[in-house]
Design a protein around this motif. Sequence first.
Motif, short mmCIF file in Angstrom:
data_model
loop_
_atom_site.label_atom_id
_atom_site.label_comp_id
_atom_site.label_asym_id
_atom_site.label_seq_id
_atom_site.Cartn_x
_atom_site.Cartn_y
_atom_site.Cartn_z
N MET A 1 40.26 -12.89 65.53
CA MET A 1 41.70 -12.98 65.23
C MET A 1 42.48 -12.60 66.49
SD MET A 1 42.13 -13.95 62.03
CE MET A 1 43.49 -13.33 61.05
N ALA B 1 40.66 -2.45 67.35
CA ALA B 1 40.34 -1.15 66.75
C ALA B 1 40.65 -1.17 65.27
CB ALA B 1 41.16 -0.05 67.41
N ASP B 2 40.07 -0.20 64.58
CA ASP B 2 40.44 0.06 63.19
C ASP B 2 41.69 0.93 63.23
OD1 ASP B 2 40.58 1.25 60.60
OD2 ASP B 2 38.48 0.76 60.31
N LEU B 3 42.70 0.56 62.46
CA LEU B 3 43.96 1.30 62.55
C LEU B 3 43.77 2.77 62.19
CD1 LEU B 3 45.67 1.83 59.57
CD2 LEU B 3 45.49 -0.65 59.59
N TYR C 1 52.18 -18.68 52.86
CA TYR C 1 52.28 -17.26 53.26
C TYR C 1 53.70 -16.95 53.77
CZ TYR C 1 51.04 -13.03 55.94
OH TYR C 1 50.96 -11.77 56.44
N ARG D 1 38.49 2.40 50.84
CA ARG D 1 38.93 1.32 51.73
C ARG D 1 37.86 0.22 51.73
NH1 ARG D 1 38.56 2.30 57.88
NH2 ARG D 1 38.45 0.06 57.68
N LEU E 1 43.07 -1.47 52.34
CA LEU E 1 42.86 -0.03 52.20
C LEU E 1 43.20 0.34 50.76
CD1 LEU E 1 44.65 1.23 55.44
CD2 LEU E 1 42.19 0.91 55.11
N PRO F 1 55.48 -12.26 56.64
CA PRO F 1 56.15 -11.88 57.89
C PRO F 1 57.65 -12.18 57.85
CG PRO F 1 54.08 -12.98 58.38
CD PRO F 1 54.31 -13.13 56.90
N ALA G 1 51.81 -6.37 58.04
CA ALA G 1 52.05 -7.47 57.11
C ALA G 1 50.73 -7.91 56.51
CB ALA G 1 52.72 -8.64 57.84
N ASP H 1 44.08 -5.01 65.91
CA ASP H 1 43.30 -5.62 64.83
C ASP H 1 41.83 -5.28 65.04
OD1 ASP H 1 44.22 -8.15 62.79
OD2 ASP H 1 42.07 -7.78 63.02
N LEU H 2 41.06 -5.28 63.95
CA LEU H 2 39.63 -5.00 64.15
C LEU H 2 38.79 -6.27 64.24
CD1 LEU H 2 38.58 -5.43 61.10
CD2 LEU H 2 38.80 -2.97 60.90
N GLY I 1 47.16 -4.72 62.31
CA GLY I 1 46.49 -5.84 61.65
C GLY I 1 47.21 -7.13 62.02
N PHE J 1 37.44 -11.88 58.66
CA PHE J 1 38.50 -12.48 59.48
C PHE J 1 37.94 -13.15 60.73
CE2 PHE J 1 41.06 -10.00 56.60
CZ PHE J 1 42.04 -10.93 56.28
N GLY K 1 46.34 -9.84 63.31
CA GLY K 1 45.72 -11.14 63.06
C GLY K 1 45.97 -12.08 64.22
C1 LIG Z 1 45.78 -11.22 56.10
S1 LIG Z 1 45.64 -10.82 57.79
C2 LIG Z 1 47.33 -10.62 58.27
C3 LIG Z 1 47.53 -10.85 59.74
C4 LIG Z 1 48.97 -10.75 60.22
N1 LIG Z 1 49.53 -9.45 60.01
C5 LIG Z 1 49.83 -11.82 59.58
O1 LIG Z 1 50.81 -11.45 58.92
O2 LIG Z 1 49.52 -13.01 59.73
C6 LIG Z 1 45.05 -9.14 57.78
C7 LIG Z 1 44.60 -8.66 59.15
O3 LIG Z 1 44.47 -7.25 59.09
C8 LIG Z 1 43.32 -6.88 59.81
N2 LIG Z 1 42.88 -5.57 59.30
C9 LIG Z 1 42.56 -5.25 58.02
N3 LIG Z 1 42.22 -3.95 57.93
C10 LIG Z 1 42.36 -3.42 59.18
C11 LIG Z 1 42.15 -2.13 59.74
N4 LIG Z 1 41.74 -1.11 58.99
N5 LIG Z 1 42.38 -1.95 61.05
C12 LIG Z 1 42.80 -2.98 61.82
N6 LIG Z 1 43.00 -4.24 61.36
C13 LIG Z 1 42.79 -4.46 60.05
C14 LIG Z 1 42.35 -8.01 59.58
O4 LIG Z 1 41.33 -8.06 60.55
C15 LIG Z 1 43.26 -9.22 59.59
O5 LIG Z 1 43.38 -9.78 60.86
#
Ligand SMILES: C[S@@+](CC[C@H](N)C(=O)[O-])C[C@H]1O[C@@H](n2cnc3c(N)ncnc32)[C@H](O)[C@@H]1O
Length: 402
Positions: free
Chosen positions: A276, A292-294, A223, A196, A317, A226, A311, A271-272, A250, A206, A252
């Motif tokens: 964001m 948190a980390d998912l 983008y 990861r 990962l 979503p 999304a 989200d971590l 995540g 981020f 964001g």
């Molecule tokens: C490209 S952004 C997408 C945000 C949102 N889902 C969107 O569609 O606009 C990716 C997001 O995933 C979060 N992220 C990545 N790995 C993560 C994890 N292991 N746990 C929690 N959040 C995570 C990042 O911090 C970031 O905000």
Amino acid sequence: MPPDPVALLQDGAARHARGDLAGAERLYRQVLRHSPGEPNAHNLLGVLARQRGDVAGALRHTERALAAGPEVPAFLANRGAALAEAGRLPEAVAALRAALARRPEDPVTLRNLGQALCALGDPGAALAPLDAAARLQPAAPEPLLALAHARRESGDAEGAAAAAEAALDRAGGDAALAGQAHFLLAALGHGPAPDRAPAAYVRDLFDQFAPRFEAELTGRLAYATPALLARLLEESGTPPRRALRVLDLGCGTGLSGAALAPFARRLEGLDLSPRMLAEARRRGLYDALHEADLLDWLPGRPAGFELIAAADVLNYLGDLGPALRAIAGALAPGGLALFSVEAGEGAPFALGEAMRYRHDPAHVAALAAEAGLAPVARREAALRTERGVPVAGALFVLSRPR
Ligand SMILES: C[S@@+](CC[C@H](N)C(=O)[O-])C[C@H]1O[C@@H](n2cnc3c(N)ncnc32)[C@H](O)[C@@H]1O
């Protein structure tokens, strides 16, 4: 006798340097009570606000300091750093350059300038200040890591790997920094890809991106993920009737939440990246937000969500097994998983030079089946563009059997 402001500032700065932010703040504010507008107190309060992640406070105080001392290099440097945190990059670059014109050998300001130029999409211009920062602090890993990223972004993969190796040498016991150097080396093809992206790397990435994220994604990067996921969900039999308990992994800034909201009776985001999440909070769309980390948060959750979406998240990962098992465990019977991956072929996952993972969709489907998730729908899609080229992806809808 009024207290001596110089002594108060010195005492405050000493506490500040020891990490006693509350003690330092008290003394700086005491100075301002007796000498309103005192620029050094504002400057130091600006630094302190930035350390606490209070970008608005950092902007306010550094502006006051600079108004009183427009030529002072430290005021210009801290103003530039605050502007960079706020995503006001052209202004940040101007302030940082002005600081360096008056105090050229300031390694932190050189690094801030290099990173701001990279964020502006001009890594070539970032090389000189980052080189200089690394030379001025030869034992420090941070400028070397920043230099490695700038070299990678400007197309110098070998130079990037050399700088990342040098950063790794100097990382000592700093596991987070070493993890980031290893990750960059793996993305450059030097060493195996970890399972990861390091959480600290994703959070920093981020956090820095947060103020500009929506403008860049919906503008230059076109983008679409979503909206594409929402359409696939509806076309595969789930109407947007605000009926589901939804978790946006995540989340964001909430672009994905906006697309999921029509399906949600209750919408939670996770989200971590705190910055964001701060943007998502401002959007006012989520019923709850979790920092948190998912992979830490999901395991052991009650099986209560009716839709869990991710999304443009699983590309941070590599091995998706743990995430898919955790998603399956947190879904209510009959609940749906909805996510995107960047599509690769052959290997189950590969780490690209852009430092995101690609996944072979067939392998993702097999992992989902192992996790107990049944296929509902799958579609190929262009997720966004990168340097003008569409990023190929795959969208999945899976269900946890009743
Ligand atoms: C490209 S952004 C997408 C945000 C949102 N889902 C969107 O569609 O606009 C990716 C997001 O995933 C979060 N992220 C990545 N790995 C993560 C994890 N292991 N746990 C929690 N959040 C995570 C990042 O911090 C970031 O905000």
